[in-house]
Design an enzyme around this catalytic site. Structure first.
Site, PDB file in Angstrom:
ATOM      1  N   SER A 296       0.819  -1.208   0.000  1.00  0.00           N
ATOM      2  CA  SER A 296       0.000   0.000   0.000  1.00  0.00           C
ATOM      3  C   SER A 296       0.857   1.264   0.000  1.00  0.00           C
ATOM      4  O   SER A 296       2.008   1.271   0.446  1.00  0.00           O
ATOM      5  CB  SER A 296      -0.910   0.010   1.231  1.00  0.00           C
ATOM      6  OG  SER A 296      -0.124   0.266   2.380  1.00  0.00           O
TER       7      SER A 296
ATOM      8  N   GLU B 241       6.862  -0.116  -4.865  1.00  0.00           N
ATOM      9  CA  GLU B 241       5.790  -0.380  -5.837  1.00  0.00           C
ATOM     10  C   GLU B 241       4.477  -0.351  -5.081  1.00  0.00           C
ATOM     11  O   GLU B 241       4.149  -1.288  -4.361  1.00  0.00           O
ATOM     12  CB  GLU B 241       5.973  -1.758  -6.486  1.00  0.00           C
ATOM     13  CG  GLU B 241       7.259  -1.915  -7.265  1.00  0.00           C
ATOM     14  CD  GLU B 241       7.355  -0.974  -8.462  1.00  0.00           C
ATOM     15  OE1 GLU B 241       6.376  -0.263  -8.772  1.00  0.00           O
ATOM     16  OE2 GLU B 241       8.432  -0.958  -9.070  1.00  0.00           O
TER      17      GLU B 241
ATOM     18  N   CYS C 145      -2.563  -4.570  -8.709  1.00  0.00           N
ATOM     19  CA  CYS C 145      -2.281  -3.131  -8.609  1.00  0.00           C
ATOM     20  C   CYS C 145      -2.438  -2.478  -9.971  1.00  0.00           C
ATOM     21  O   CYS C 145      -2.566  -1.272 -10.075  1.00  0.00           O
ATOM     22  CB  CYS C 145      -0.922  -2.877  -8.005  1.00  0.00           C
ATOM     23  SG  CYS C 145       0.403  -3.598  -8.920  1.00  0.00           S
TER      24      CYS C 145
HETATM   25  C1  UN1 Z   1       0.743  -6.400  -9.122  1.00  0.00           C
HETATM   26  O1  UN1 Z   1      -0.488  -6.433  -9.132  1.00  0.00           O
HETATM   27  O2  UN1 Z   1       1.367  -6.136  -8.051  1.00  0.00           O
HETATM   28  O3  UN1 Z   1       0.940  -6.178 -15.088  1.00  0.00           O
HETATM   29  C2  UN1 Z   1       1.601  -6.736 -10.284  1.00  0.00           C
HETATM   30  C3  UN1 Z   1       0.355  -7.055 -14.446  1.00  0.00           C
HETATM   31  C4  UN1 Z   1       1.191  -8.155 -13.832  1.00  0.00           C
HETATM   32  C5  UN1 Z   1       1.806  -7.726 -12.546  1.00  0.00           C
HETATM   33  C6  UN1 Z   1       0.874  -7.060 -11.572  1.00  0.00           C
HETATM   34  N1  UN1 Z   1       2.202  -8.547 -14.778  1.00  0.00           N
HETATM   35  O4  UN1 Z   1      -0.852  -7.053 -14.252  1.00  0.00           O
END
Ligand code: UN1
Length: 524
Positions: free
Chosen positions: A231, A252, A286
């Site tokens: 988060s 991230e 994410c």
């Molecule tokens: C994440 O949700 O932390 O681009 C990563 C994407 C995946 C990675 C997501 N290759 O949806």
């Protein structure tokens, strides 16, 4: 009886007094294993052991480290199917996606195995004779890693693989939501022959537990680098502790990713992409779409097709039904966070177009399969009349929910897309070259798709965001190498005397001043 697992520290198993259970997301009665909860003392011990691991590993030649990465890739390939099934069972994403995320880790190994034979530095000419300048990438030392449960193998591999390749050692605290997958991954890395103490895994939760203790180890001077996926709120804490210790963390963080559909878009393609971006992985990426920003002339047509497509989504236990689009929430915590946005919508004035909250015996979408009480499942949820001042527009909700936001033209589409405090991923559906060009140059995001989903980044492209989505560091591809190394510039003087840079560089005397006009005077 579920088996009890231990921390993996210094190549040995380490037990704790406190433990927790990992249960299947799609069947809460299924206990996968009991895992230890590390004390602060144990986290500290892991960091001290990792320091010894670093001494050995950093002296192993990089091409040999690359060979080991290749072995990890082969082990992952061999175990791809059981590992994918474990991901589906533990965290609840579909088998197809689980296989994709193991493949993402394999791709990462494939990329970095040969990087061990590059890891180039430069030779640089000196200002002086008999002096050579070179640059070297050096490992940072001990890396603390904390990862989330939604991508329990792909995202850890983005950190662990390049950190190892560049010669660092690691203390990893995987998510308490997917410890079994983390344990399996660590054992496969161990199998490849990594010396004891180079990768250390401590289990536990975040706040008031192993995750927080690991962050605090920066203040004790036991870590040289921190990498975090999670988060924005916790990312800020990591950044603060790292900052006062002059550590550059990899962060991230969250996203609220805009997906724009313009009036000229291929509507069918845009609807399919929007369904996947909004509801795939039950919205627990994410990179999932947060706001669908629809151009006014096609708003009604898009809405109709999108709601019809949402009603066809198959949802259920991904362990039992392979063809569902999405499965359960990872656990009750994720479900609770998602369901509270229904309240926000009511208070802030959004209109519910589709969805009824939690899937229960009395409230099942048409594509439902199985027993809704076995886990926490949510209806695909669609809102309209959403405006940028509403909480559901601004905040990451991390569940199967999407807002339809009407705009008129590319200018408004871009400004609404940028009206969030995040900047991770973004997408536009259009066939107009100028609109696509304007979007990719004006959108505030680390990643942009044209005529594709906000999710689905490939493992050799730079992954990461701007604004509230991170601190500008990137994972994957060649870019991540900069985050796990520092540059050393070396000057080697073989002249046998003190040569002074900037002061003893008069190798060439300037000639006479030239005036072009005077050169041609009287020559007409
Ligand atoms: C994440 O949700 O932390 O681009 C990563 C994407 C995946 C990675 C997501 N290759 O949806």
């Amino acid at each position: 009886m579920a088996r009890t697992y231990h921390h993996l520290v210094g190549g040995k198993q380490l037990a704790s007094d406190h433990t927790f259970e990992s249960r299947s997301s799609s069947n809460r009665a299924d206990v996968i294993g009991t895992f230890p909860e590390a004390s602060k003392e144990q986290v500290r011990e892991a960091c001290v052991i990792a320091r010894n691991g670093f001494r050995v590993w950093s002296k192993t030649p990089a091409p040999i480290r690359g060979e080991l990465i290749a072995s990890i890739g082969r082990a992952l390939e061999r175990e791809k199917e059981p590992l994918s099934r474990l991901i589906t069972r533990e965290m609840g994403k579909t088998l197809k996606e689980a296989r994709g995320s193991v493949q993402e880790a394999i791709d990462t190994c494939n990329f970095f195995q040969s990087e061990g034979r590059r890891l180039y530095g430069q030779t640089v000419p000196s200002e002086m004779l008999n002096k050579e300048l070179t640059t070297y990438r050096r490992p940072l030392g001990v890396v603390g890693i904390v990862t989330a449960g939604n991508f329990p193998i792909a995202v850890p591999s983005w950190k662990i693989i390049p950190a190892l390749l560049t010669g660092n050692s690691i203390v990893w605290k995987p998510s308490e939501d997917a410890p079994a997958v983390a344990y399996a991954f660590a054992k496969l890395i161990e199998e490849a022959g990594l010396p004891g103490g180079v990768l250390n895994v401590v289990f536990g939760a975040g706040r008031g537990s192993a995750g927080q203790y690991l962050i605090e180890m920066m203040d004790e001077g036991l870590l040289d680098k921190f990498a975090f996926t999670g988060s924005t709120a916790v990312g800020r804490q990591v950044g603060e502790v790292a900052g006062r210790n002059l550590i550059r963390p990899t962060l991230e963080l969250g996203g609220k990713n805009p997906m724009v559909v313009m009036r000229d878009a291929d509507l069918e393609n845009a609807v399919t992409g929007s369904i996947w971006a909004s509801f795939g992985t039950a919205g627990q990426r994410c990179t999932s779409a947060g706001n669908l920003i629809i151009d006014a002339p096609i708003f009604d047509a898009f809405k109709e097709a999108f709601v019809a497509a949402a009603a066809e989504i198959r949802i259920g236990d991904p362990v039992r039904y392979e063809d569902v689009l999405y499965g359960p929430f990872i656990n009750e915590r994720f479900f609770g966070r998602w369901s509270s946005h229904y309240q926000w919508a009511e208070e802030d004035g959004a209109t519910l177009l589709y969805g009824e909250g939690q899937i229960t015996d009395d409230s099942k979408p048409p594509g439902w399969l199985g027993d809704p009480n076995a886990g926490f499942y949510g209806w695909p949820t669609i809102w309209q009349d959403v405006t940028p001042d509403m909480r559901q527009f601004k905040h990451e909700i991390f569940g199967p929910t999407i807002n339809l936001v009407k705009v008129d033209g590319i200018d408004e589409a871009i400004s609404v897309a940028n009206a969030v405090d995040f900047g991770l991923s973004s997408a536009i559906y259009t066939n107009n070259r100028e609109w696509a060009y304007r979007f990719k140059s004006e959108i505030e995001a680390g990643m942009t798709s044209i005529n594709n989903s906000t999710s689905g980044a490939e493992a050799h492209m730079p992954f990461g965001g701007i604004k509230g989505s991170g601190n500008g560091t990137r994972e994957s591809g060649i870019w991540v190498i900069d985050t796990y190394t520092y540059w050393q510039g070396v000057n080697d003087d073989v002249s046998g005397r003190l040569q002074l840079a900037q002061m003893e560089t008069a190798y060439v005397e300037p000639g006479e001043l030239v005036s072009v006009e005077s050169l041609f005077e009287g020559s007409s």
